[in-house]
Structures are given as C-alpha cells and as structure tokens.
Design an enzyme around this catalytic site. Sequence first.
Site, PDB file in Angstrom:
ATOM      1  N   SER A 148       1.002  -1.170  -0.004  1.00 30.03           N
ATOM      2  CA  SER A 148       0.008  -0.021   0.077  1.00 30.03           C
ATOM      3  C   SER A 148       0.918   1.276   0.094  1.00 30.03           C
ATOM      4  O   SER A 148       1.741   1.493  -0.760  1.00 30.03           O
ATOM      5  CB  SER A 148      -0.931   0.013   1.047  1.00 30.03           C
ATOM      6  OG  SER A 148      -2.067   0.978   1.222  1.00 30.03           O
ATOM      7  N   LEU A 149       0.842   1.993   0.988  1.00 25.37           N
ATOM      8  CA  LEU A 149       1.487   3.171   0.991  1.00 25.37           C
ATOM      9  C   LEU A 149       2.924   2.859   1.222  1.00 25.37           C
ATOM     10  O   LEU A 149       3.886   3.593   0.436  1.00 25.37           O
ATOM     11  CB  LEU A 149       1.320   4.219   2.038  1.00 25.37           C
ATOM     12  CG  LEU A 149       2.114   5.641   2.472  1.00 25.37           C
ATOM     13  CD1 LEU A 149       2.011   6.275   1.211  1.00 25.37           C
ATOM     14  CD2 LEU A 149       1.753   6.204   3.524  1.00 25.37           C
ATOM     15  N   ASP A 188      -9.835  -4.949  -4.724  1.00 19.65           N
ATOM     16  CA  ASP A 188      -9.380  -3.966  -3.959  1.00 19.65           C
ATOM     17  C   ASP A 188     -10.218  -2.630  -3.936  1.00 19.65           C
ATOM     18  O   ASP A 188     -10.362  -2.122  -5.321  1.00 19.65           O
ATOM     19  CB  ASP A 188      -7.876  -3.599  -4.186  1.00 19.65           C
ATOM     20  CG  ASP A 188      -7.311  -2.525  -3.145  1.00 19.65           C
ATOM     21  OD1 ASP A 188      -7.853  -1.902  -2.467  1.00 19.65           O
ATOM     22  OD2 ASP A 188      -6.188  -2.545  -3.056  1.00 19.65           O
ATOM     23  N   HIS A 195      -8.029  -5.253  -0.315  1.00 18.99           N
ATOM     24  CA  HIS A 195      -6.638  -4.340  -0.080  1.00 18.99           C
ATOM     25  C   HIS A 195      -5.885  -5.025   0.733  1.00 18.99           C
ATOM     26  O   HIS A 195      -4.862  -5.060   0.767  1.00 18.99           O
ATOM     27  CB  HIS A 195      -7.366  -2.830   0.317  1.00 18.99           C
ATOM     28  CG  HIS A 195      -5.941  -2.207   0.470  1.00 18.99           C
ATOM     29  ND1 HIS A 195      -5.472  -1.446  -0.518  1.00 18.99           N
ATOM     30  CD2 HIS A 195      -5.198  -1.444   1.518  1.00 18.99           C
ATOM     31  CE1 HIS A 195      -4.291  -1.051  -0.377  1.00 18.99           C
ATOM     32  NE2 HIS A 195      -4.424  -0.793   1.052  1.00 18.99           N
TER      33      HIS A 195
END
Length: 264
Positions: A95-96, A213, A240
């Site tokens: 993710s980030l 997601d 996700h």
Amino acid sequence: MATTISASGTSVHYIATGSGNPLVLVHGAGGNSEANWGHLRARFDDRRQVITPNYAGSGETTDPGGDIDLNLAVEQVAASILAADAGPVELVGFSLGSLVAASLAAKHPELVKKLVLIAGWVTHADPRQELVVGLWRKLADADLDIYRKFLTLYLFSPRHLGAQDRQALAQSLEGIEVTANIIRQIELVGRATVEAFLPSIQTPTLVVGLTQDQLVPVENARAMHRAIRGSIYREIDSGHLVVWERPEELVAEILNFLDKTPHS
C-alpha cells in the site's frame, strides 16, 4: 531483535529476525510493521534476515511533527537498512509502503537488489480514489463507529467479510482506532505520488495488484507495472488487506519472485 536508531533528526524503530539474505518489509498507512507483517515474519525468516521498520507515524518511530513527507519515510527505511548493515536488500512494500519502497529503489538503487510492490498507485488521477481517501480522512474526525465500518468494508473483499463470524467481526471492529499519527498517514496517502520515480527504477521488480481492492483499485497497480520497465505483474483475488485476507497466496508470490528472479 528490536532496535531504535537516529536518522535525519528522528528516531527509527525496526525489528530484525532470522538470518540469511536481508528482506525488508514496509508497512502501509494506518498500521505499523507488526500489524501488517508481524504474523508473516516467520514465513520468511527461516531463510532470510527479516527487517520490519516503522516509518513516521507508526510504532516507536518519531519525526519532527506536522505533515508526514514521503521522502522522510524513504530516508527512515533506508536508515534501517544501513543500520542493520543489510544492503543491498530484497525490498517489499504494501500500500503506501509500496510508494516508500519504489521511491527508495529509485533514490538509493545501491540499497535494493529486488523489489516487490503490493497494492500501490502512481498518482491520484482517479477521481474515485480521491473521493474514497477524502472520505476516509473526514470520517477519522467524525465518528469512530462509522470510521471502523467504512474502513472494514473497503479493506476486505465482500467474499471475505461475508464468511466471517459475526462475533469475531465485531471484535475486530473494536480494535480499529484513530490517532493523530494515523490521520497524518491518511493525509500522506492523499498527497503521495511516485510518477517521477518509477521510470528510473532498474531493479528487478514484481508488482502485485488485488482484483477486489476497493481502497486502491487494481488498475492503479497495473499502471505502476506499466511505468516500471521490465517489471513482472501478478494479480491476487483479494481485497486491499491481502496480508490478512490471502496471506498464503501473497507469501507464495513474493517468494517465487525473490527465489527465482536473478538480481541486477
């Protein structure tokens, strides 16, 4: 072994376990290294030294305050690699954390020999994603119960949630909290882009997209793959939070790439 080091005027906390080829696992926003990777560490550390750092806003890592900057997170993860005397490493970002990892590979190519990017994005060109992240941020200020339900609905696939025990699901909802640091990381999600960095990545790279997601739709990962020359692309049928929803499949994809792909 848990370690705290100084870097760029901040304190960076990381855990290193196992031995062998160094593998660094970078967490996503709103969580920390233990929440995202702690339950999977043992899948890797029988053959690798596994390093799980926390960047600004997570765990015991500190920062100057104010807005969290993507570059600060990059330098904090890079500092943990150097402190562990582990470079070059196999680097995995979720993710980030995939934006942190991609930026690190572009800025410090000497520290990274293989790269895995999971559920990432290139830029916020998608108005739907802007709406979702904006709502995520607003709910963090508004109502904890609604925030918990919104985040759970967007982090997991309908199939996964539909199969959960109601009591267990209720307990997991109660475990979701909102802190000032989580809010700062959500705000970084709304700003962070890596469009300028991806074309310069020459490290062997695997990009993983998640077909269900709803927080970062799979087309974002496909765009990341297209932007990184020579990258390999795989998809997992998951929401996700694949690290919890489909951990076995995710670990298999990561290890298959790391074990079978020659490094540059």
